[in-house]
Design an enzyme around this catalytic site. Structure first.
Site, mmCIF file in Angstrom:
data_model
loop_
_atom_site.group_PDB
_atom_site.id
_atom_site.type_symbol
_atom_site.label_atom_id
_atom_site.label_comp_id
_atom_site.label_asym_id
_atom_site.label_seq_id
_atom_site.Cartn_x
_atom_site.Cartn_y
_atom_site.Cartn_z
ATOM 1 N N LYS A 52 0.847 -1.203 0.000
ATOM 2 C CA LYS A 52 0.000 0.000 0.000
ATOM 3 C C LYS A 52 0.884 1.256 0.000
ATOM 4 C CE LYS A 52 -3.741 -2.503 2.230
ATOM 5 N NZ LYS A 52 -4.380 -2.917 3.487
ATOM 6 N N GLN A 96 -4.100 -1.783 9.777
ATOM 7 C CA GLN A 96 -4.086 -3.108 9.146
ATOM 8 C C GLN A 96 -4.663 -4.165 10.091
ATOM 9 O OE1 GLN A 96 -3.092 -3.691 5.862
ATOM 10 N NE2 GLN A 96 -3.980 -5.695 6.235
ATOM 11 N N ASP A 119 -10.841 2.715 4.578
ATOM 12 C CA ASP A 119 -11.121 1.282 4.468
ATOM 13 C C ASP A 119 -12.632 1.027 4.443
ATOM 14 O OD1 ASP A 119 -8.985 -0.436 4.080
ATOM 15 O OD2 ASP A 119 -8.361 -0.381 6.189
#
Ligand code: NAD
Length: 295
Positions: A52, A96, A119
């Protein structure tokens, strides 16, 4: 069989994002800035965060990466999030997953400012997605929608079986595919660990989305000729022939199913690439919204 090539599609879409970043810069605006928090040393999570951050660099985004040890107290993680929430330079925040057991995942998600929740996991954004309001949509299902759109696949009226009901993949996928949009307008069956007649259901499916987390769980005898098969799974299996000692495989038996399917995603090079792409679109959208630009 034709390949739904996530690598190829994501290259095209990332080039479009890079062009929009250039436009922002030319207009004297700031580039998008994504902050990523990684707790612990799970090898898969490390790889995801690294790719990412690498993609951010490639398309002209700024990025901040915070790596914390596995025993970091929950409060310290929440403090980082609060500081990113109030940092006016940061547009998007991702933590994450999965997190170490002592950290409450939902508390972490709830602490992220919904306007920076790229997200799309915050309850406010999930709620907006469910009722079809513009919002950040969870990156993996959104990446799949972008891929279907890119290939112009007609999903209207098709029967789609989504296997797996997680909050980040299966459940949002089932909602997006059932909505009155294009792609969308599917009749959706959401299957899960308690589903009793999975093979029978899959054999009726025009589209199968597999998000289970078990290598080659979907076998060729579960797939009808001409079906579209989307493999979300990323599983590490031992492979002594590789330097790393493992290789990645999906949740579907690619070799056998590719002889029956009309379209299929590979692993790697399928949904994973599209997930990163969708995350970058969300971050660009967050940046533009924060600078009061239309998007
Ligand atoms: P999860 O473990 O949260 O959910 C798995 C789901 O599978 C559950 O809802 C469960 O009900 C269902 N399931 C388990 N056994 C089953 C069975 N026998 N029959 C039917 N359903 C069954 O997993 P997740 O976070 O949704 O991830 C699924 C897979 O996708 C994993 O391999 C993960 O690594 C991968 N993943 C990939 C991406 C990507 O970008 N490609 C993103 C997220 C997750």
């Amino acid at each position: 069989m034709q390949l739904l090539d996530g690598k190829l599609v994501s290259e095209t879409l990332l080039a479009d994002i890079a062009r929009q970043v250039e436009e922002l810069r030319s207009a004297g605006k700031k580039a998008p800035h994504l902050a990523a928090i990684l707790v612990g040393t799970d090898p898969a999570s490390e790889t995801y965060v690294a790719s990412k951050v690498k993609t951010c660099k490639q398309i002209g985004f700024q990025s901040t990466e915070i790596r914390l040890s596995a025993d970091t107290p929950e409060e310290e993680v929440l403090e980082y999030i609060r500081s990113f929430n109030s940092n006016t330079d940061i547009d998007g925040i991702l933590v994450q997953l999965p997190l170490p057991r002592h950290i409450d995942e939902q508390k972490v998600i709830d602490t992220i400012d919904p306007k920076k929740d790229v997200d799309g996991f915050h309850p406010v954004n999930v709620g907006k997605m469910v009722i079809g309001q513009p919002t950040f949509i969870s990156a993996t299902p959104n990446g799949i929608m972008l891929m279907l759109q890119h290939y112009g696949i007609d999903t209207a009226g098709k029967h789609c079986v989504v296997i797996g009901r997680s909050n980040i993949v299966g459940t949002p996928m089932s909602i997006l595919l059932s909505r009155n949009t294009n792609p969308g307008n599917c009749t959706v069956t959401l299957a899960h660990s308690r589903t009793q007649n999975l093979k029978e259901l899959c054999l009726q499916a025009d589209i199968i989305v597999a998000a289970i987390g078990r290598p080659a769980f979907v076998t060729a005898d579960m797939v009808k000729d001409g079906a579209i098969v989307i493999d979300v799974g990323i599983n590490r299996i031992e492979d002594a022939g590789r330097k790393s000692g493992f290789r990645l495989v999906g949740d579907v038996d690619f070799d056998a199913i590719s002889r029956k399917a009309s379209w299929i995603t590979p692993v790697p090079g399928g949904v994973g690439k599209m997930t990163i792409c969708a995350l970058m679109y969300n971050t660009l959208q967050a940046c533009k919204a924060r600078q009061s630009l239309t998007y």
